[in-house]
Design a protein around this motif. Sequence first.
Motif, PDB file in Angstrom:
ATOM      1  N   SER A  48       0.801  -1.243   0.000  1.00  0.00           N
ATOM      2  CA  SER A  48       0.000   0.000   0.000  1.00  0.00           C
ATOM      3  C   SER A  48       0.824   1.279   0.000  1.00  0.00           C
ATOM      4  CB  SER A  48      -0.979   0.041   1.163  1.00  0.00           C
ATOM      5  OG  SER A  48      -1.769  -1.100   1.197  1.00  0.00           O
ATOM      6  N   ILE A  49       1.590   1.528   1.052  1.00  0.00           N
ATOM      7  CA  ILE A  49       2.399   2.745   1.125  1.00  0.00           C
ATOM      8  C   ILE A  49       3.798   2.372   1.614  1.00  0.00           C
ATOM      9  CG2 ILE A  49       0.475   4.336   1.506  1.00  0.00           C
ATOM     10  CD1 ILE A  49       1.124   4.243   4.487  1.00  0.00           C
ATOM     11  N   PRO A  50       4.828   3.120   1.200  1.00  0.00           N
ATOM     12  CA  PRO A  50       6.193   2.805   1.647  1.00  0.00           C
ATOM     13  C   PRO A  50       6.317   2.892   3.166  1.00  0.00           C
ATOM     14  CG  PRO A  50       6.226   4.409  -0.139  1.00  0.00           C
ATOM     15  CD  PRO A  50       4.797   4.269   0.297  1.00  0.00           C
ATOM     16  N   LEU A  51       7.242   2.136   3.714  1.00  0.00           N
ATOM     17  CA  LEU A  51       7.528   2.179   5.144  1.00  0.00           C
ATOM     18  C   LEU A  51       8.823   2.947   5.345  1.00  0.00           C
ATOM     19  CD1 LEU A  51       6.865   0.954   8.052  1.00  0.00           C
ATOM     20  CD2 LEU A  51       8.729  -0.620   7.504  1.00  0.00           C
ATOM     21  N   ARG A  52       8.775   3.909   6.246  1.00  0.00           N
ATOM     22  CA  ARG A  52       9.976   4.675   6.575  1.00  0.00           C
ATOM     23  C   ARG A  52      10.281   4.516   8.050  1.00  0.00           C
ATOM     24  NH1 ARG A  52       7.239   7.786   2.911  1.00  0.00           N
ATOM     25  NH2 ARG A  52       8.384   8.224   1.008  1.00  0.00           N
ATOM     26  N   TYR A  53      11.525   4.143   8.339  1.00  0.00           N
ATOM     27  CA  TYR A  53      11.986   4.066   9.719  1.00  0.00           C
ATOM     28  C   TYR A  53      13.407   4.612   9.768  1.00  0.00           C
ATOM     29  CZ  TYR A  53      13.450   2.315  14.231  1.00  0.00           C
ATOM     30  OH  TYR A  53      13.930   2.241  15.512  1.00  0.00           O
ATOM     31  N   LYS A  54      13.572   5.696  10.493  1.00  0.00           N
ATOM     32  CA  LYS A  54      14.854   6.403  10.556  1.00  0.00           C
ATOM     33  C   LYS A  54      15.334   6.710   9.139  1.00  0.00           C
ATOM     34  CE  LYS A  54      16.082   4.839  15.152  1.00  0.00           C
ATOM     35  NZ  LYS A  54      17.061   4.198  16.016  1.00  0.00           N
ATOM     36  N   ASP A  55      16.514   6.212   8.749  1.00  0.00           N
ATOM     37  CA  ASP A  55      17.034   6.524   7.409  1.00  0.00           C
ATOM     38  C   ASP A  55      16.717   5.432   6.390  1.00  0.00           C
ATOM     39  OD1 ASP A  55      18.660   4.628   8.562  1.00  0.00           O
ATOM     40  OD2 ASP A  55      20.523   5.466   7.777  1.00  0.00           O
ATOM     41  N   LYS A  56      15.891   4.463   6.763  1.00  0.00           N
ATOM     42  CA  LYS A  56      15.562   3.333   5.889  1.00  0.00           C
ATOM     43  C   LYS A  56      14.158   3.523   5.309  1.00  0.00           C
ATOM     44  CE  LYS A  56      15.915  -1.021   4.437  1.00  0.00           C
ATOM     45  NZ  LYS A  56      16.701  -1.356   3.294  1.00  0.00           N
ATOM     46  N   THR A  57      14.034   3.325   3.999  1.00  0.00           N
ATOM     47  CA  THR A  57      12.728   3.345   3.332  1.00  0.00           C
ATOM     48  C   THR A  57      12.574   2.047   2.549  1.00  0.00           C
ATOM     49  OG1 THR A  57      12.720   5.756   3.119  1.00  0.00           O
ATOM     50  CG2 THR A  57      11.245   4.527   1.660  1.00  0.00           C
ATOM     51  N   ILE A  58      11.465   1.365   2.810  1.00  0.00           N
ATOM     52  CA  ILE A  58      11.140   0.155   2.049  1.00  0.00           C
ATOM     53  C   ILE A  58       9.985   0.515   1.125  1.00  0.00           C
ATOM     54  CG2 ILE A  58      10.376  -2.241   2.146  1.00  0.00           C
ATOM     55  CD1 ILE A  58      11.537  -2.416   4.950  1.00  0.00           C
ATOM     56  N   PRO A  59      10.194   0.434  -0.182  1.00  0.00           N
ATOM     57  CA  PRO A  59       9.111   0.791  -1.113  1.00  0.00           C
ATOM     58  C   PRO A  59       7.977  -0.227  -1.038  1.00  0.00           C
ATOM     59  CG  PRO A  59      10.962  -0.140  -2.309  1.00  0.00           C
ATOM     60  CD  PRO A  59      11.399  -0.024  -0.876  1.00  0.00           C
ATOM     61  N   SER A  60       6.774   0.236  -1.348  1.00  0.00           N
ATOM     62  CA  SER A  60       5.629  -0.680  -1.294  1.00  0.00           C
ATOM     63  C   SER A  60       5.599  -1.569  -2.529  1.00  0.00           C
ATOM     64  CB  SER A  60       4.321   0.102  -1.159  1.00  0.00           C
ATOM     65  OG  SER A  60       4.117   0.920  -2.277  1.00  0.00           O
ATOM     66  N   LEU A  61       5.042  -2.733  -2.348  1.00  0.00           N
ATOM     67  CA  LEU A  61       4.869  -3.701  -3.416  1.00  0.00           C
ATOM     68  C   LEU A  61       3.871  -3.142  -4.428  1.00  0.00           C
ATOM     69  CD1 LEU A  61       5.694  -6.605  -4.173  1.00  0.00           C
ATOM     70  CD2 LEU A  61       3.716  -7.397  -2.886  1.00  0.00           C
ATOM     71  N   LEU A  62       4.192  -3.262  -5.687  1.00  0.00           N
ATOM     72  CA  LEU A  62       3.325  -2.724  -6.725  1.00  0.00           C
ATOM     73  C   LEU A  62       2.187  -3.686  -7.038  1.00  0.00           C
ATOM     74  CD1 LEU A  62       6.067  -1.307  -9.108  1.00  0.00           C
ATOM     75  CD2 LEU A  62       4.715  -0.067  -7.409  1.00  0.00           C
ATOM     76  N   PHE A  63       1.113  -3.129  -7.617  1.00  0.00           N
ATOM     77  CA  PHE A  63      -0.066  -3.902  -7.980  1.00  0.00           C
ATOM     78  C   PHE A  63      -0.291  -3.827  -9.481  1.00  0.00           C
ATOM     79  CE2 PHE A  63      -0.799  -2.672  -3.589  1.00  0.00           C
ATOM     80  CZ  PHE A  63      -1.201  -3.876  -3.031  1.00  0.00           C
ATOM     81  N   ASN A  64      -0.846  -4.890 -10.034  1.00  0.00           N
ATOM     82  CA  ASN A  64      -1.240  -4.917 -11.432  1.00  0.00           C
ATOM     83  C   ASN A  64      -2.759  -5.043 -11.473  1.00  0.00           C
ATOM     84  OD1 ASN A  64      -1.782  -5.381 -14.105  1.00  0.00           O
ATOM     85  ND2 ASN A  64      -0.251  -6.979 -14.374  1.00  0.00           N
ATOM     86  N   LYS A  65      -3.449  -3.906 -11.604  1.00  0.00           N
ATOM     87  CA  LYS A  65      -4.911  -3.898 -11.559  1.00  0.00           C
ATOM     88  C   LYS A  65      -5.542  -4.646 -12.731  1.00  0.00           C
ATOM     89  CE  LYS A  65      -5.378   0.288  -8.822  1.00  0.00           C
ATOM     90  NZ  LYS A  65      -5.988   1.606  -8.716  1.00  0.00           N
ATOM     91  N   GLU A  66      -4.770  -4.894 -13.773  1.00  0.00           N
ATOM     92  CA  GLU A  66      -5.303  -5.639 -14.918  1.00  0.00           C
ATOM     93  C   GLU A  66      -5.581  -7.098 -14.563  1.00  0.00           C
ATOM     94  OE1 GLU A  66      -2.650  -5.097 -18.193  1.00  0.00           O
ATOM     95  OE2 GLU A  66      -2.911  -2.923 -18.205  1.00  0.00           O
ATOM     96  N   LYS A  67      -5.045  -7.571 -13.443  1.00  0.00           N
ATOM     97  CA  LYS A  67      -5.254  -8.960 -13.042  1.00  0.00           C
ATOM     98  C   LYS A  67      -6.466  -9.145 -12.127  1.00  0.00           C
ATOM     99  CE  LYS A  67      -0.630 -10.718 -13.739  1.00  0.00           C
ATOM    100  NZ  LYS A  67       0.417 -11.578 -13.213  1.00  0.00           N
ATOM    101  N   ILE A  68      -7.238  -8.086 -11.912  1.00  0.00           N
ATOM    102  CA  ILE A  68      -8.463  -8.207 -11.126  1.00  0.00           C
ATOM    103  C   ILE A  68      -9.461  -9.063 -11.900  1.00  0.00           C
ATOM    104  CG2 ILE A  68     -10.437  -6.969 -10.149  1.00  0.00           C
ATOM    105  CD1 ILE A  68      -8.548  -4.549  -9.785  1.00  0.00           C
TER     106      ILE A  68
END
Length: 197
Positions: A48-68
């Motif tokens: 859903s949204i990236p996670l930020r903790y101190k100087d570390k950022t983990i990007p969020s997993l992307l979605f492919n809406k075409e697979k709905i």
Amino acid sequence: MLQHPQVKGPGVGLLGYSKGADLSLAMAAFLKNITAVASLNGSVAITSIPLRYKDKTIPSLLFNKEKIKVIDSNILDYSDVALDAFQAPGNQSLIPLEKAEAQLLFIVGQEDHVLKSEYYATEVCKLLQAQGKENFQILSYPGTGHCFDPPYFPLYPIGNHPLFHKRALLGGEPVAYSKAQVHACNVRHTALNNQIP
């Protein structure tokens, strides 16, 4: 939380469901004094949204809406929309669970139609095992969908998707779900109590 009078310490156990499971696992990876985590149908990647903790950022997993997938004209199946965090270049969205000292309990429904929670738990445990870690356990329940409420709560196999805000197939079958609720509750309780005196 360790300052709270009802927390016995010396550590804290966390219980998280869906997105809350992701956050609980991330807390175990980055914070001290987390001694146990029970993850219920969560991803092991940031969603859903990236996670930020101190100087570390983990990007969020992307979605492919075409697979709905559309079921019965107005109910959607989102089980295949999240890209595979284990196949993504560099696994950038994965939570660094190799850093976690906590005991990790993954409780997953085999008919989860929101996340491939059983797949995520199995794959992350393979990674942990390859790194010499043994602090994990998977409980996998057939006939159980994404929702994993406390015992005796009714099953709702269709509900609003927490991210897309549309009617979604959540999965599950009443008898198997009821049995899984009771069994998982007993195991969770025992696991968390054994890790936190």
